[in-house]
Design a protein around this motif. Structure first.
Motif, PDB file in Angstrom:
ATOM      1  N   UNK A  36     -63.517  -5.101  42.574  1.00  0.00           N
ATOM      2  CA  UNK A  36     -63.693  -4.278  41.382  1.00  0.00           C
ATOM      3  C   UNK A  36     -63.755  -5.150  40.133  1.00  0.00           C
ATOM      4  N   UNK A  37     -62.887  -6.147  40.065  1.00  0.00           N
ATOM      5  CA  UNK A  37     -62.870  -7.062  38.909  1.00  0.00           C
ATOM      6  C   UNK A  37     -64.173  -7.852  38.836  1.00  0.00           C
ATOM      7  N   UNK A  38     -64.691  -8.294  39.983  1.00  0.00           N
ATOM      8  CA  UNK A  38     -65.962  -9.030  40.012  1.00  0.00           C
ATOM      9  C   UNK A  38     -67.087  -8.141  39.481  1.00  0.00           C
ATOM     10  N   UNK A  39     -67.121  -6.873  39.930  1.00  0.00           N
ATOM     11  CA  UNK A  39     -68.146  -5.944  39.428  1.00  0.00           C
ATOM     12  C   UNK A  39     -68.037  -5.776  37.913  1.00  0.00           C
ATOM     13  N   UNK A  40     -66.812  -5.660  37.422  1.00  0.00           N
ATOM     14  CA  UNK A  40     -66.591  -5.512  35.984  1.00  0.00           C
ATOM     15  C   UNK A  40     -67.080  -6.752  35.240  1.00  0.00           C
ATOM     16  N   UNK A  41     -66.776  -7.932  35.756  1.00  0.00           N
ATOM     17  CA  UNK A  41     -67.211  -9.170  35.117  1.00  0.00           C
ATOM     18  C   UNK A  41     -68.729  -9.324  35.173  1.00  0.00           C
ATOM     19  N   UNK A  42     -69.345  -8.893  36.278  1.00  0.00           N
ATOM     20  CA  UNK A  42     -70.803  -8.925  36.377  1.00  0.00           C
ATOM     21  C   UNK A  42     -71.437  -8.027  35.318  1.00  0.00           C
ATOM     22  N   UNK A  43     -70.848  -6.844  35.126  1.00  0.00           N
ATOM     23  CA  UNK A  43     -71.349  -5.933  34.098  1.00  0.00           C
ATOM     24  C   UNK A  43     -71.203  -6.551  32.706  1.00  0.00           C
ATOM     25  N   UNK A  44     -70.072  -7.180  32.447  1.00  0.00           N
ATOM     26  CA  UNK A  44     -69.853  -7.818  31.150  1.00  0.00           C
ATOM     27  C   UNK A  44     -70.828  -8.973  30.945  1.00  0.00           C
ATOM     28  N   UNK A  45     -71.064  -9.758  31.991  1.00  0.00           N
ATOM     29  CA  UNK A  45     -72.009 -10.868  31.904  1.00  0.00           C
ATOM     30  C   UNK A  45     -73.417 -10.351  31.627  1.00  0.00           C
ATOM     31  N   UNK A  46     -73.790  -9.293  32.323  1.00  0.00           N
ATOM     32  CA  UNK A  46     -75.102  -8.695  32.096  1.00  0.00           C
ATOM     33  C   UNK A  46     -75.237  -8.250  30.638  1.00  0.00           C
ATOM     34  N   UNK A  47     -74.212  -7.617  30.124  1.00  0.00           N
ATOM     35  CA  UNK A  47     -74.245  -7.139  28.743  1.00  0.00           C
ATOM     36  C   UNK A  47     -74.371  -8.317  27.768  1.00  0.00           C
ATOM     37  N   UNK A  48     -73.645  -9.397  28.034  1.00  0.00           N
ATOM     38  CA  UNK A  48     -73.735 -10.576  27.169  1.00  0.00           C
ATOM     39  C   UNK A  48     -75.132 -11.192  27.219  1.00  0.00           C
ATOM     40  N   UNK A  49     -75.728 -11.233  28.395  1.00  0.00           N
ATOM     41  CA  UNK A  49     -77.092 -11.766  28.527  1.00  0.00           C
ATOM     42  C   UNK A  49     -78.084 -10.895  27.768  1.00  0.00           C
ATOM     43  N   UNK A  50     -77.882  -9.572  27.855  1.00  0.00           N
ATOM     44  CA  UNK A  50     -78.764  -8.670  27.124  1.00  0.00           C
ATOM     45  C   UNK A  50     -78.605  -8.882  25.615  1.00  0.00           C
ATOM     46  N   UNK A  51     -77.394  -9.029  25.160  1.00  0.00           N
ATOM     47  CA  UNK A  51     -77.167  -9.264  23.739  1.00  0.00           C
ATOM     48  C   UNK A  51     -77.812 -10.575  23.298  1.00  0.00           C
TER      49      UNK A  51
END
Length: 137
Positions: free
Chosen positions: A94-109
């Motif tokens: 679950x934590x890995x999925x959360x970090x992947x989502x955060x990383x994706x958001x940072x890349x989009x930004x």
């Protein structure tokens, strides 16, 4: 059934014995050996939960298969450790999925920032094409 409801103390020893097909004295022996730990009421009456009943049924199954109590203790310990590890693994997934989502958001930004200059001079259509293509300007 939720974990909380599975662990709720409900059954007196006579009911637990009937549900598991064991003699009440057997349940007392198992408690003394640490195989099961029923809660106690205010009057010190043993109260077994559904989780305790399931554990007793597993103990019954193992002893019926010829496993002695020392073996049962070992098996129960391994089962509990495996369950704890599985719970820990699920938390980590679950934590890995959360970090992947955060990383994706940072890349989009980062992409948006790279495509849209701060002075506002960027062509909105060009920015949108850049975002949709995944490339830079």
């Amino acid at each position: 059934m939720t974990e909380e409801s599975r662990n709720k103390p409900l059954y007196m020893i006579s009911v637990a014995a009937e549900l598991t097909g064991m003699h009440p004295q057997t349940l007392r022996v198992y408690e003394s050996k640490g195989l099961v730990n029923p809660k106690r009421s205010g009057g010190n009456t043993r109260l077994y939960s559904q989780a305790d009943i399931e554990r007793l049924e597993l103990i019954n199954q193992l002893t019926d298969e010829g496993i002695n109590l020392a073996g049962v203790v070992r098996i129960l310990d391994m089962k509990e450790r495996a369950e704890a590890r599985e719970l820990e693994a699920e938390k980590l997934r679950s934590r890995v999925r959360q970090l992947e989502d955060e990383l994706h958001e940072l890349k989009m930004q980062k992409r948006i920032t790279a495509l849209a200059p701060r002075d506002g001079s960027a062509d909105p259509e060009k920015v949108l094409r850049g975002l949709l293509s995944g490339g830079d300007l």
